[in-house]
Design a protein around this motif. Structure first.
Motif, PDB file in Angstrom:
ATOM      1  N   LEU A 246       0.819  -1.222   0.000  1.00  0.00           N
ATOM      2  CA  LEU A 246       0.000   0.000   0.000  1.00  0.00           C
ATOM      3  C   LEU A 246       0.846   1.262   0.000  1.00  0.00           C
ATOM      4  O   LEU A 246       0.448   2.294  -0.550  1.00  0.00           O
ATOM      5  CB  LEU A 246      -0.930   0.021   1.222  1.00  0.00           C
ATOM      6  CG  LEU A 246      -2.220  -0.813   1.168  1.00  0.00           C
ATOM      7  CD1 LEU A 246      -3.050  -0.549   2.411  1.00  0.00           C
ATOM      8  CD2 LEU A 246      -3.020  -0.510  -0.081  1.00  0.00           C
ATOM      9  N   GLN A 247       2.020   1.186   0.627  1.00  0.00           N
ATOM     10  CA  GLN A 247       2.853   2.390   0.759  1.00  0.00           C
ATOM     11  C   GLN A 247       3.330   2.908  -0.594  1.00  0.00           C
ATOM     12  O   GLN A 247       3.777   4.052  -0.701  1.00  0.00           O
ATOM     13  CB  GLN A 247       4.057   2.117   1.670  1.00  0.00           C
ATOM     14  CG  GLN A 247       5.129   1.236   1.060  1.00  0.00           C
ATOM     15  CD  GLN A 247       4.818  -0.245   1.162  1.00  0.00           C
ATOM     16  OE1 GLN A 247       3.759  -0.631   1.636  1.00  0.00           O
ATOM     17  NE2 GLN A 247       5.747  -1.090   0.741  1.00  0.00           N
TER      18      GLN A 247
ATOM     19  N   LEU B 100      -7.158  -8.585  -1.252  1.00  0.00           N
ATOM     20  CA  LEU B 100      -7.347  -8.284   0.165  1.00  0.00           C
ATOM     21  C   LEU B 100      -8.422  -9.182   0.772  1.00  0.00           C
ATOM     22  O   LEU B 100      -9.298  -9.688   0.065  1.00  0.00           O
ATOM     23  CB  LEU B 100      -7.775  -6.820   0.352  1.00  0.00           C
ATOM     24  CG  LEU B 100      -6.895  -5.735  -0.274  1.00  0.00           C
ATOM     25  CD1 LEU B 100      -7.568  -4.374  -0.136  1.00  0.00           C
ATOM     26  CD2 LEU B 100      -5.516  -5.710   0.367  1.00  0.00           C
ATOM     27  N   SER B 101      -8.369  -9.347   2.073  1.00  0.00           N
ATOM     28  CA  SER B 101      -9.481  -9.948   2.809  1.00  0.00           C
ATOM     29  C   SER B 101     -10.516  -8.861   3.068  1.00  0.00           C
ATOM     30  O   SER B 101     -10.262  -7.669   2.832  1.00  0.00           O
ATOM     31  CB  SER B 101      -8.985 -10.531   4.132  1.00  0.00           C
ATOM     32  OG  SER B 101      -8.549  -9.476   4.993  1.00  0.00           O
ATOM     33  N   ASP B 102     -11.678  -9.252   3.583  1.00  0.00           N
ATOM     34  CA  ASP B 102     -12.705  -8.250   3.890  1.00  0.00           C
ATOM     35  C   ASP B 102     -12.201  -7.246   4.917  1.00  0.00           C
ATOM     36  O   ASP B 102     -12.457  -6.046   4.792  1.00  0.00           O
ATOM     37  CB  ASP B 102     -13.972  -8.940   4.409  1.00  0.00           C
ATOM     38  CG  ASP B 102     -14.673  -9.739   3.328  1.00  0.00           C
ATOM     39  OD1 ASP B 102     -15.716  -9.288   2.827  1.00  0.00           O
ATOM     40  OD2 ASP B 102     -14.176 -10.819   2.968  1.00  0.00           O
TER      41      ASP B 102
ATOM     42  N   PHE C 151      -7.663  -0.712   4.040  1.00  0.00           N
ATOM     43  CA  PHE C 151      -7.290   0.067   2.851  1.00  0.00           C
ATOM     44  C   PHE C 151      -8.180   1.296   2.709  1.00  0.00           C
ATOM     45  O   PHE C 151      -7.694   2.396   2.394  1.00  0.00           O
ATOM     46  CB  PHE C 151      -7.395  -0.797   1.595  1.00  0.00           C
ATOM     47  CG  PHE C 151      -7.521   0.008   0.332  1.00  0.00           C
ATOM     48  CD1 PHE C 151      -6.447   0.755  -0.136  1.00  0.00           C
ATOM     49  CD2 PHE C 151      -8.721   0.068  -0.361  1.00  0.00           C
ATOM     50  CE1 PHE C 151      -6.561   1.526  -1.287  1.00  0.00           C
ATOM     51  CE2 PHE C 151      -8.849   0.831  -1.507  1.00  0.00           C
ATOM     52  CZ  PHE C 151      -7.769   1.566  -1.976  1.00  0.00           C
ATOM     53  N   LEU C 152      -9.477   1.124   2.941  1.00  0.00           N
ATOM     54  CA  LEU C 152     -10.410   2.251   2.828  1.00  0.00           C
ATOM     55  C   LEU C 152     -10.016   3.372   3.785  1.00  0.00           C
ATOM     56  O   LEU C 152      -9.977   4.547   3.401  1.00  0.00           O
ATOM     57  CB  LEU C 152     -11.832   1.766   3.112  1.00  0.00           C
ATOM     58  CG  LEU C 152     -12.933   2.830   3.069  1.00  0.00           C
ATOM     59  CD1 LEU C 152     -13.042   3.453   1.684  1.00  0.00           C
ATOM     60  CD2 LEU C 152     -14.275   2.214   3.481  1.00  0.00           C
ATOM     61  N   ARG C 153      -9.707   2.999   5.029  1.00  0.00           N
ATOM     62  CA  ARG C 153      -9.301   4.017   6.012  1.00  0.00           C
ATOM     63  C   ARG C 153      -7.981   4.668   5.605  1.00  0.00           C
ATOM     64  O   ARG C 153      -7.802   5.881   5.771  1.00  0.00           O
ATOM     65  CB  ARG C 153      -9.194   3.379   7.404  1.00  0.00           C
ATOM     66  CG  ARG C 153     -10.539   2.955   7.990  1.00  0.00           C
ATOM     67  CD  ARG C 153     -10.408   2.558   9.451  1.00  0.00           C
ATOM     68  NE  ARG C 153      -9.696   1.303   9.617  1.00  0.00           N
ATOM     69  CZ  ARG C 153     -10.272   0.102   9.624  1.00  0.00           C
ATOM     70  NH1 ARG C 153     -11.583   0.004   9.448  1.00  0.00           N
ATOM     71  NH2 ARG C 153      -9.571  -0.989   9.811  1.00  0.00           N
TER      72      ARG C 153
END
Length: 756
Positions: free
Chosen positions: A485-486, A505-507, A513-515
């Motif tokens: 992600l970075q 991704l998992s749930d 990721f959203l945050r």
């Protein structure tokens, strides 16, 4: 003995009731139909206990009488059913069996439900409620539009699926965006006994666009008003839900409440749990008319067939037109209009117990509804603040919501045993393909991954981009997992054009990721990045599936097939657009190669020009990509020639060549049999060559690989002999498939492999 006597007394009372009620009713109806020799109205629509005398045709009298007779017959039917239940319970008791205790409301023994039933005019609801058939399909309608609502509705669906024991049929009134997202999601989710139908919300806009609406839901917040017209005429009843609902019980319990509707009741609603409609929230607060506190429309039970017969469409339109003359606009969208109609026609509504819609709005009084968490059935986040709303018990509600938000949706793919379901072609094909695999094969798990259907949520965040009108636009395509992600912010700073990313991704990771994204100014400032979540399943990283997902959902004519660990040079986006024109990519089969380099330093002063990059190469700060571990992968690029090249030059395919290329969007997909580490890009470049793509190196383009810890898959490749054996087997099978597909021209790949 005492229990038996009581049972007999109840049995005798019920028997007398069934015998005498019809006779008394007919006498009443016959005598009550006339007063002083004149007819008296028996219409159930009269709100006063004694209707005024009037002169009407015999046809009207007959219709009124028939309505009343049908009501009496319905009451008798219920009494007879209760009598048969009493008989069976009495017999069971006499046999010494344990008797089952039935509550006043489905699933609860709460006296609140009995009080609510009395308020709603249903005081005779003792005994067991009519149970839903195990395999009866429950119909649910949801209005869903846009990227955020498409994400929110998934949590609602998860909570419903978690508790359900019945087949479900979702009717989704969706705009084009939501339809694309949710159609793909449900198609890849493959939940048994769930059917999805879509209805075009954009076609319905003209039905409600004349109503000014101040609510944040916009025009879509008014579309529940037109469900009688939108949903199939054969559909008799439906549960209507807002997207910000969370279920804490089986939705079949709510569906069973339809059996309680009497007479002209066609709407099942929970009372509004704030003072909004009382008009005392602030000075000069003037809400729409409502009955008492009014009703909240986050959860609605609709008897569609009766509403159509009542001319619901005409009813709500006339009411809205009249009220808008003074109110000018709605504040709470469809809820205002529903309440205005109910104010004029209170007989339409059946009041649901409050726990069917526990409302967490800013001014909620919902805590007066429940005394214990076991009472809760439906949580409604009906505040614009959603999870940030202030409430004494919000932490409990938030945890309940987060449970489903992060719940593994793959676990909800469970069969409803005993319920026949419609044959699903995709599911049948999948089972057939899997059945043809040999489970004793040591490479079975590798082969199985090729057929695994991964749940996919497209456009997880808002996406808005119109490709350039000159048909030269290029999208950067890549895939990643949580540990990369970075890299997102850095790539966004280097590449200003559109990006298509597939994230594995998992749930729970999807929410992380959203945050992360919502907390990043860089990412939130970019609306031309499409984030497509492919949910984890199985033991391998499906790298080529991810690439295919990202490739499939681009809106530009060209794409740059990159990897998430690479930073493109500054200005590469514009350079590629010019190269597309210069090399006539629209009319030729070319793959434009962007030379790849790498650094071993985590902190790098990124070169701003080719000259600066060459200087860093000479100083040992940069290297050609994988020169020390996998020279063959990029050797055909001919870096020695690139150093002095000023014009594009052609190179030939060689074994194990895996450059990063710019191609038209119609290029072949990656082969899904290659998962994890090894041969995933090599196979794709080989197929491009088989299809006679010309490889052309761009002289002033470059990308740099940034260092990172080894991936889990490369670690498995290095440490697991069987992993390497299976990869070799898959590689050989791929080459054989190439020979069958491309014939004599593909023989060179076998020869090159043997010579390498």
């Amino acid at each position: 003995m005492l229990g038996i006597c009581r049972g007999r007394r109840k049995f005798l009372a019920a028997s007398l009731t069934v015998l005498f009620v019809p006779a008394i009713t007919w006498i009443y109806l016959f005598a009550g139909s006339f007063e002083d020799g004149k007819p008296v109205s028996l219409s159930p629509l009269e709100s006063q206990p004694h209707s005024p005398r009037y002169t009407a045709s015999s046809q009207r009298e007959r219709e009124s009488l028939e309505v009343r007779v049908r009501e009496v017959e319905e009451e008798n039917r219920v009494l007879r059913k209760q009598l048969s239940l009493a008989q069976s319970r009495g017999a069971a008791h006499r046999r010494g069996n344990h008797s089952k205790t039935y509550s006043m409301e489905e699933g609860t023994g709460d006296s609140e439900s009995l009080r609510a039933g009395i308020v709603a005019g249903n005081s005779s609801e003792c005994g067991q409620q009519p149970a839903e058939e195990k395999c009866e399909t429950i119909h649910v309608a949801i209005v869903c539009a846009g990227y955020n609502a498409s994400r929110d509705v998934v949590t609602l669906v998860k909570s419903v699926l978690f508790h359900r024991r019945n087949p479900l049929h979702f009717h989704l009134i969706a705009d084009a965006i939501a339809k694309q997202i949710l159609a793909t999601l449900f198609q890849t989710w493959m939940v048994p006994a769930v059917r999805i139908d879509f209805y075009d919300a954009d076609e319905l806009k003209s039905e409600v666009s004349w109503i000014p609406n101040k609510h944040y839901s916009g025009i879509y917040g008014l579309m529940k008003l037109v469900l009688t017209k939108t949903l199939p005429s054969s559909l008799e009843r439906v549960i209507v839900l807002d997207t910000d609902i969370t279920f804490a019980t089986d939705i079949a319990e709510l569906w069973a409440v339809f059996h309680k509707f009497k007479g002209q009741q066609v709407l099942g609603l929970v009372e509004n749990q704030s003072d909004w409609y009382l008009g005392n929230l602030w000075k000069n607060h003037r809400p729409w008319p409502a009955l008492g506190r009014g009703y909240n429309t986050g959860v609605i039970l609709l008897l569609l067939d009766k509403l159509r017969k009542m001319k619901w469409e005409q009813m709500w339109r006339l009411t809205a037109e009249r009220e808008l003359m003074s109110m000018l606009s709605t504040s709470l969208a469809d809820q205002d209009i529903f309440n205005a109609v109910i104010k004029q026609n209170p007989f339409l509504v059946y009041q649901l117990p409050c726990f069917w819609n526990v409302q967490l709005s800013d001014h909620t009084r919902s805590e007066q509804c429940y005394r214990d968490v076991s009472d809760l059935k439906v949580i409604h986040w009906n505040s614009p603040k959603k999870l940030r709303v202030k409430n004494k018990h919000v932490e409990f509600f938030r945890n309940l919501y987060l449970t489903f938000l992060e719940y593994d949706g793959n676990l909800l793919r469970r069969e409803l045993f005993g319920c026949p379901s419609e044959a699903d072609v995709n599911s049948e094909n999948l089972q057939k393909q899997l059945s043809e695999l040999d489970e004793d094969d040591l490479c079975y798990e590798f082969r199985r991954e090729r057929f695994t259907v991964h749940r996919t949520h497209l456009y997880f965040l808002h996406y808005e981009y119109e490709p350039a009108s000159d048909n030269t636009d290029v999208t950067l395509v890549a895939q990643l997992s949580m540990d990369r992600l970075q890299m997102l912010e850095a790539i966004c700073k280097h590449w200003e054009g559109p990006i298509s990313l597939a994230l594995y991704l998992s749930d729970a990771e999807a929410q992380q990721f959203l945050r992360y994204a919502q907390g990043s100014e860089v990412l939130m400032s970019r609306h031309n990045v499409g984030y497509h979540i492919v949910y984890k399943e199985g033991q391998f990283y499906p790298v080529n599936l991810l690439r295919n997902v990202a490739m499939k959902h681009i809106s530009t004519p060209y794409m740059f097939l990159s990897d998430i660990d690479f930073l493109p040079m500054y200005g590469l986006y514009e350079y590629l657009r010019k190269s597309v024109i210069q090399l006539d990519l629209a009319n030729t089969k070319k793959a434009l190669i962007v030379p790849a380099f790498e650094t071993l330093r985590y902190r790098l002063s990124f070169p701003k020009s080719k000259a600066e990059l060459l200087s860093m190469l000479d100083m040992g700060t940069l290297f050609t990509f994988r020169y020390h571990v996998w020279t063959k992968g990029h050797a055909p690029t001919n870096f020695a020639k690139w150093r002095t090249a000023t014009t594009p030059y052609r190179v030939e395919w060689e074994a194990d060549f895996e450059p990063y290329v710019v191609v038209r969007k119609d290029c072949p997909e990656y082969d899904r049999r290659f998962v994890g580490f090894g041969w995933n890009k090599v196979a794709h470049i080989m197929e491009l060559d088989a299809q006679e793509y010309e490889f052309t190196v761009l002289p002033n383009a470059y990308m740099i690989h940034m260092p990172h810890a080894p991936s889990f898959d490369i670690t498995k490749f290095r440490s697991n002999k069987q992993y390497r054996v299976c990869l070799k087997t898959l590689k050989e099978e791929f080459q054989q498939d190439m020979s069958r597909h491309y014939g004599f021209a593909a023989l060179k790949y076998l020869t090159a492999e043997n010579n390498s």
